[in-house]
Design a protein around this motif. Structure first.
Motif, mmCIF file in Angstrom:
data_model
loop_
_atom_site.group_PDB
_atom_site.id
_atom_site.type_symbol
_atom_site.label_atom_id
_atom_site.label_comp_id
_atom_site.label_asym_id
_atom_site.label_seq_id
_atom_site.Cartn_x
_atom_site.Cartn_y
_atom_site.Cartn_z
ATOM 1 N N ASP A 1 0.820 -1.213 0.000
ATOM 2 C CA ASP A 1 0.000 0.000 0.000
ATOM 3 C C ASP A 1 0.858 1.270 0.000
ATOM 4 O OD1 ASP A 1 0.686 -0.161 2.635
ATOM 5 O OD2 ASP A 1 -1.330 0.133 3.427
ATOM 6 N N GLU A 2 2.147 1.136 0.358
ATOM 7 C CA GLU A 2 3.053 2.278 0.192
ATOM 8 C C GLU A 2 3.262 2.583 -1.300
ATOM 9 O OE1 GLU A 2 4.138 4.090 2.600
ATOM 10 O OE2 GLU A 2 3.563 2.855 4.317
ATOM 11 N N VAL B 1 0.634 4.816 -2.653
ATOM 12 C CA VAL B 1 0.968 6.222 -2.369
ATOM 13 C C VAL B 1 1.948 6.738 -3.426
ATOM 14 C CG1 VAL B 1 2.020 7.810 -0.702
ATOM 15 C CG2 VAL B 1 0.592 5.922 0.108
ATOM 16 N N ARG C 1 0.241 7.569 -6.677
ATOM 17 C CA ARG C 1 -0.438 8.870 -6.579
ATOM 18 C C ARG C 1 0.544 10.012 -6.768
ATOM 19 N NH1 ARG C 1 -3.806 6.707 -2.034
ATOM 20 N NH2 ARG C 1 -2.406 7.584 -0.487
ATOM 21 N N GLN C 2 1.712 9.909 -6.101
ATOM 22 C CA GLN C 2 2.679 11.005 -6.170
ATOM 23 C C GLN C 2 3.252 11.158 -7.570
ATOM 24 O OE1 GLN C 2 5.067 9.753 -2.850
ATOM 25 N NE2 GLN C 2 3.775 10.827 -1.361
ATOM 26 N N ARG D 1 0.572 12.672 -9.846
ATOM 27 C CA ARG D 1 0.396 14.097 -9.535
ATOM 28 C C ARG D 1 1.497 14.926 -10.192
ATOM 29 N NH1 ARG D 1 0.592 13.799 -4.199
ATOM 30 N NH2 ARG D 1 -1.615 13.303 -4.062
ATOM 31 N N THR E 1 -6.894 16.504 -9.728
ATOM 32 C CA THR E 1 -7.511 15.828 -8.584
ATOM 33 C C THR E 1 -8.265 14.588 -9.033
ATOM 34 O OG1 THR E 1 -7.722 17.986 -7.532
ATOM 35 C CG2 THR E 1 -9.007 16.197 -6.588
ATOM 36 N N LYS E 2 -9.015 14.721 -10.139
ATOM 37 C CA LYS E 2 -9.765 13.572 -10.660
ATOM 38 C C LYS E 2 -8.829 12.454 -11.109
ATOM 39 C CE LYS E 2 -13.886 16.073 -12.152
ATOM 40 N NZ LYS E 2 -14.687 16.543 -13.311
ATOM 41 N N VAL F 1 -5.640 11.854 -10.210
ATOM 42 C CA VAL F 1 -4.914 11.230 -9.095
ATOM 43 C C VAL F 1 -5.868 10.324 -8.300
ATOM 44 C CG1 VAL F 1 -3.645 11.655 -6.955
ATOM 45 C CG2 VAL F 1 -3.221 13.092 -8.945
ATOM 46 N N THR F 2 -7.113 10.762 -8.149
ATOM 47 C CA THR F 2 -8.090 9.936 -7.422
ATOM 48 C C THR F 2 -8.360 8.629 -8.179
ATOM 49 O OG1 THR F 2 -9.110 11.956 -6.567
ATOM 50 C CG2 THR F 2 -10.393 9.932 -6.366
ATOM 51 N N SER G 1 -5.475 6.338 -7.818
ATOM 52 C CA SER G 1 -5.428 5.742 -6.491
ATOM 53 C C SER G 1 -6.367 4.535 -6.404
ATOM 54 C CB SER G 1 -5.823 6.800 -5.460
ATOM 55 O OG SER G 1 -5.714 6.284 -4.156
ATOM 56 N N GLU G 2 -7.576 4.702 -6.947
ATOM 57 C CA GLU G 2 -8.543 3.590 -6.945
ATOM 58 C C GLU G 2 -7.995 2.397 -7.734
ATOM 59 O OE1 GLU G 2 -11.292 3.606 -5.262
ATOM 60 O OE2 GLU G 2 -11.340 5.721 -4.703
ATOM 61 N N ARG H 1 -4.994 0.597 -6.196
ATOM 62 C CA ARG H 1 -5.426 -0.252 -5.077
ATOM 63 C C ARG H 1 -6.062 -1.536 -5.611
ATOM 64 N NH1 ARG H 1 -8.362 3.113 -2.709
ATOM 65 N NH2 ARG H 1 -6.807 3.885 -1.239
ATOM 66 N N GLY I 1 -16.369 4.249 -10.518
ATOM 67 C CA GLY I 1 -16.116 5.641 -10.168
ATOM 68 C C GLY I 1 -14.937 6.213 -10.932
ATOM 69 N N LEU J 1 -14.195 9.543 -13.791
ATOM 70 C CA LEU J 1 -13.262 10.639 -13.499
ATOM 71 C C LEU J 1 -12.281 10.935 -14.628
ATOM 72 C CD1 LEU J 1 -12.405 9.846 -9.753
ATOM 73 C CD2 LEU J 1 -13.930 11.614 -10.625
ATOM 74 N N ASP K 1 0.250 12.148 2.870
ATOM 75 C CA ASP K 1 -0.457 11.290 1.929
ATOM 76 C C ASP K 1 -0.495 9.899 2.578
ATOM 77 O OD1 ASP K 1 -1.463 9.904 -0.210
ATOM 78 O OD2 ASP K 1 -0.142 10.824 -1.680
ATOM 79 N N SER L 1 -1.025 6.063 3.577
ATOM 80 C CA SER L 1 -1.234 4.725 3.037
ATOM 81 C C SER L 1 -2.511 4.177 3.670
ATOM 82 C CB SER L 1 -0.054 3.817 3.364
ATOM 83 O OG SER L 1 -0.056 3.515 4.746
ATOM 84 N N ASP M 1 -4.921 16.526 -0.924
ATOM 85 C CA ASP M 1 -5.292 16.935 -2.275
ATOM 86 C C ASP M 1 -6.154 15.905 -2.985
ATOM 87 O OD1 ASP M 1 -3.234 15.249 -2.777
ATOM 88 O OD2 ASP M 1 -1.847 16.794 -3.474
ATOM 89 N N ILE M 2 -6.337 14.733 -2.402
ATOM 90 C CA ILE M 2 -7.401 13.843 -2.875
ATOM 91 C C ILE M 2 -8.040 13.114 -1.692
ATOM 92 C CG2 ILE M 2 -6.259 13.398 -5.105
ATOM 93 C CD1 ILE M 2 -6.148 10.376 -3.940
ATOM 94 N N ASP N 1 -9.955 9.526 -1.778
ATOM 95 C CA ASP N 1 -10.477 8.450 -2.621
ATOM 96 C C ASP N 1 -11.486 7.622 -1.816
ATOM 97 O OD1 ASP N 1 -9.009 6.831 -0.955
ATOM 98 O OD2 ASP N 1 -7.518 6.280 -2.451
ATOM 99 N N THR O 1 -14.617 16.046 -7.094
ATOM 100 C CA THR O 1 -14.179 14.698 -7.456
ATOM 101 C C THR O 1 -14.938 13.628 -6.666
ATOM 102 O OG1 THR O 1 -11.992 15.551 -7.993
ATOM 103 C CG2 THR O 1 -12.159 13.182 -7.593
ATOM 104 N N GLU P 1 -18.364 13.089 -8.143
ATOM 105 C CA GLU P 1 -18.314 12.369 -9.415
ATOM 106 C C GLU P 1 -17.924 10.898 -9.217
ATOM 107 O OE1 GLU P 1 -16.614 13.679 -13.722
ATOM 108 O OE2 GLU P 1 -17.349 15.127 -12.289
ATOM 109 N N LEU P 2 -17.083 10.674 -8.239
ATOM 110 C CA LEU P 2 -16.683 9.296 -7.927
ATOM 111 C C LEU P 2 -17.880 8.491 -7.432
ATOM 112 C CD1 LEU P 2 -14.174 7.378 -7.576
ATOM 113 C CD2 LEU P 2 -13.980 8.255 -5.254
#
Lengths: 138, 138
Positions: free
Chosen positions: A17-18, A21, A24-25, A28, A42-43, A45-46, A49-50, A53, A111, A115, B20, B22, B53-54, B56, B89, B92-93
């Motif tokens: 899970d790191e 992260v 995401r970085q 971004r 934002t959309k 990166v979100t 992230s989903e 995962r 979702g 985005l 951010d 985890s 900034d997000i 999720d 976001t 919308e998600l």
């Protein structure tokens, strides 16, 4: 500022899970470099992230490859999430809001598709999953 | 793994998420907060997400879960400082943030918690107390 950012393709392994992260970085940084608007950053990166995962939990890990793309008029960010996991048996169901086999909210796939601008998924039972998303600058 | 600090200010626990997170860090925060609510007897929790900034689906679910847990432990949770791009976001998600109360900033959040506690305890309505029916009517 952006002159110093390397815009070549970058790959991030997803094994913990790191690493989600780190995905995401990375996304971004690239989204800022191609000057996506704040809401679009934002959309994207979100969504990343989903999907990162999902790659970890359902695919048993994999990779995220981030590329800057151009279509003449505009630039965008494309991300490919690939895993060699069990694949998705019923794609229609998997893309339905609220459907989950993992105990989550069931919003990851459906979702994140909302985005981004382009969303493509290649999967078959036993053959892993490959999801490609793109967000274009306006 | 990083840990999110929890500060006690009077009758309120303040959590300002500056990293951010985890997924594991988010789950740990949930557990740490439940323990601190019981240990301190605080009746309010403010979660400041100004620096995020997000948000999720995982973090969104964590916020809902914290709100539910604190409710059971007799504490009100208010989420403050959500950025506009994050709010757009989230909607919308498809995340509804069930049961979460929000305020624009920490100060408004503290006012909201104070007002809620006063209502619950019937401080605002001396006439009801006199008539003896205060506890059941509202």
């Amino acid at each position: 500022m952006t002159a110093g950012v390397d815009l070549g393709p970058k790959t991030q392994a997803i094994g913990s899970d790191e690493d989600v992260v780190r995905v995401r970085q990375l996304v971004r940084t690239v989204a800022v470099a191609v000057k996506l608007s704040l809401v679009d950053q934002t959309k994207l990166v979100t969504a990343a992230s989903e999907l990162a995962r999902n790659t970890l939990i359902y695919g048993g890990g994999g990779t995220a490859e981030v590329t800057v793309v151009e279509d003449g008029r505009r630039r965008g960010v494309r991300i490919v999430f690939a895993d060699s996991g069990p694949g998705i048996v019923d794609l229609g169901l998997a893309l339905t809001d609220g459907y989950t086999t993992g105990g989550g909210l069931g919003l990851g796939l459906s979702g994140s598709r909302r985005l981004v601008d382009d969303f493509d998924i290649q999967t078959a039972p036993g053959e892993g999953t490959r999801i490609t998303i793109t967000k274009w600058s306006r | 793994m990083e840990r999110v600090p929890i500060l006690k200010i009077g009758d309120i626990l303040l959590v300002s998420i500056q990293i951010d997170m985890s997924d594991q860090t988010a789950v740990t925060l949930q557990e740490d907060l439940a323990e601190r609510i019981v240990a301190t007897g605080c009746h309010g929790v403010i979660i400041d997400i100004t620096a995020l900034d997000i948000v999720d689906s995982f973090v969104g679910r964590m916020l809902s879960t914290i709100a539910s847990i604190s409710k059971v432990l007799d504490a009100e949770t208010v989420v403050v400082g959500m950025r506009p791009a994050v709010a757009i976001t989230l909607v919308e998600l498809g995340l509804s943030l069930n049961g979460i109360r929000t305020a624009l900033n920490v100060e408004r959040g503290m006012e909201l918690i104070a007002a809620t506690r006063d209502d619950d305890l019937g401080y605002d309505d001396p006439e009801d107390v006199e008539s003896g029916t205060a506890a059941t009517s509202s």
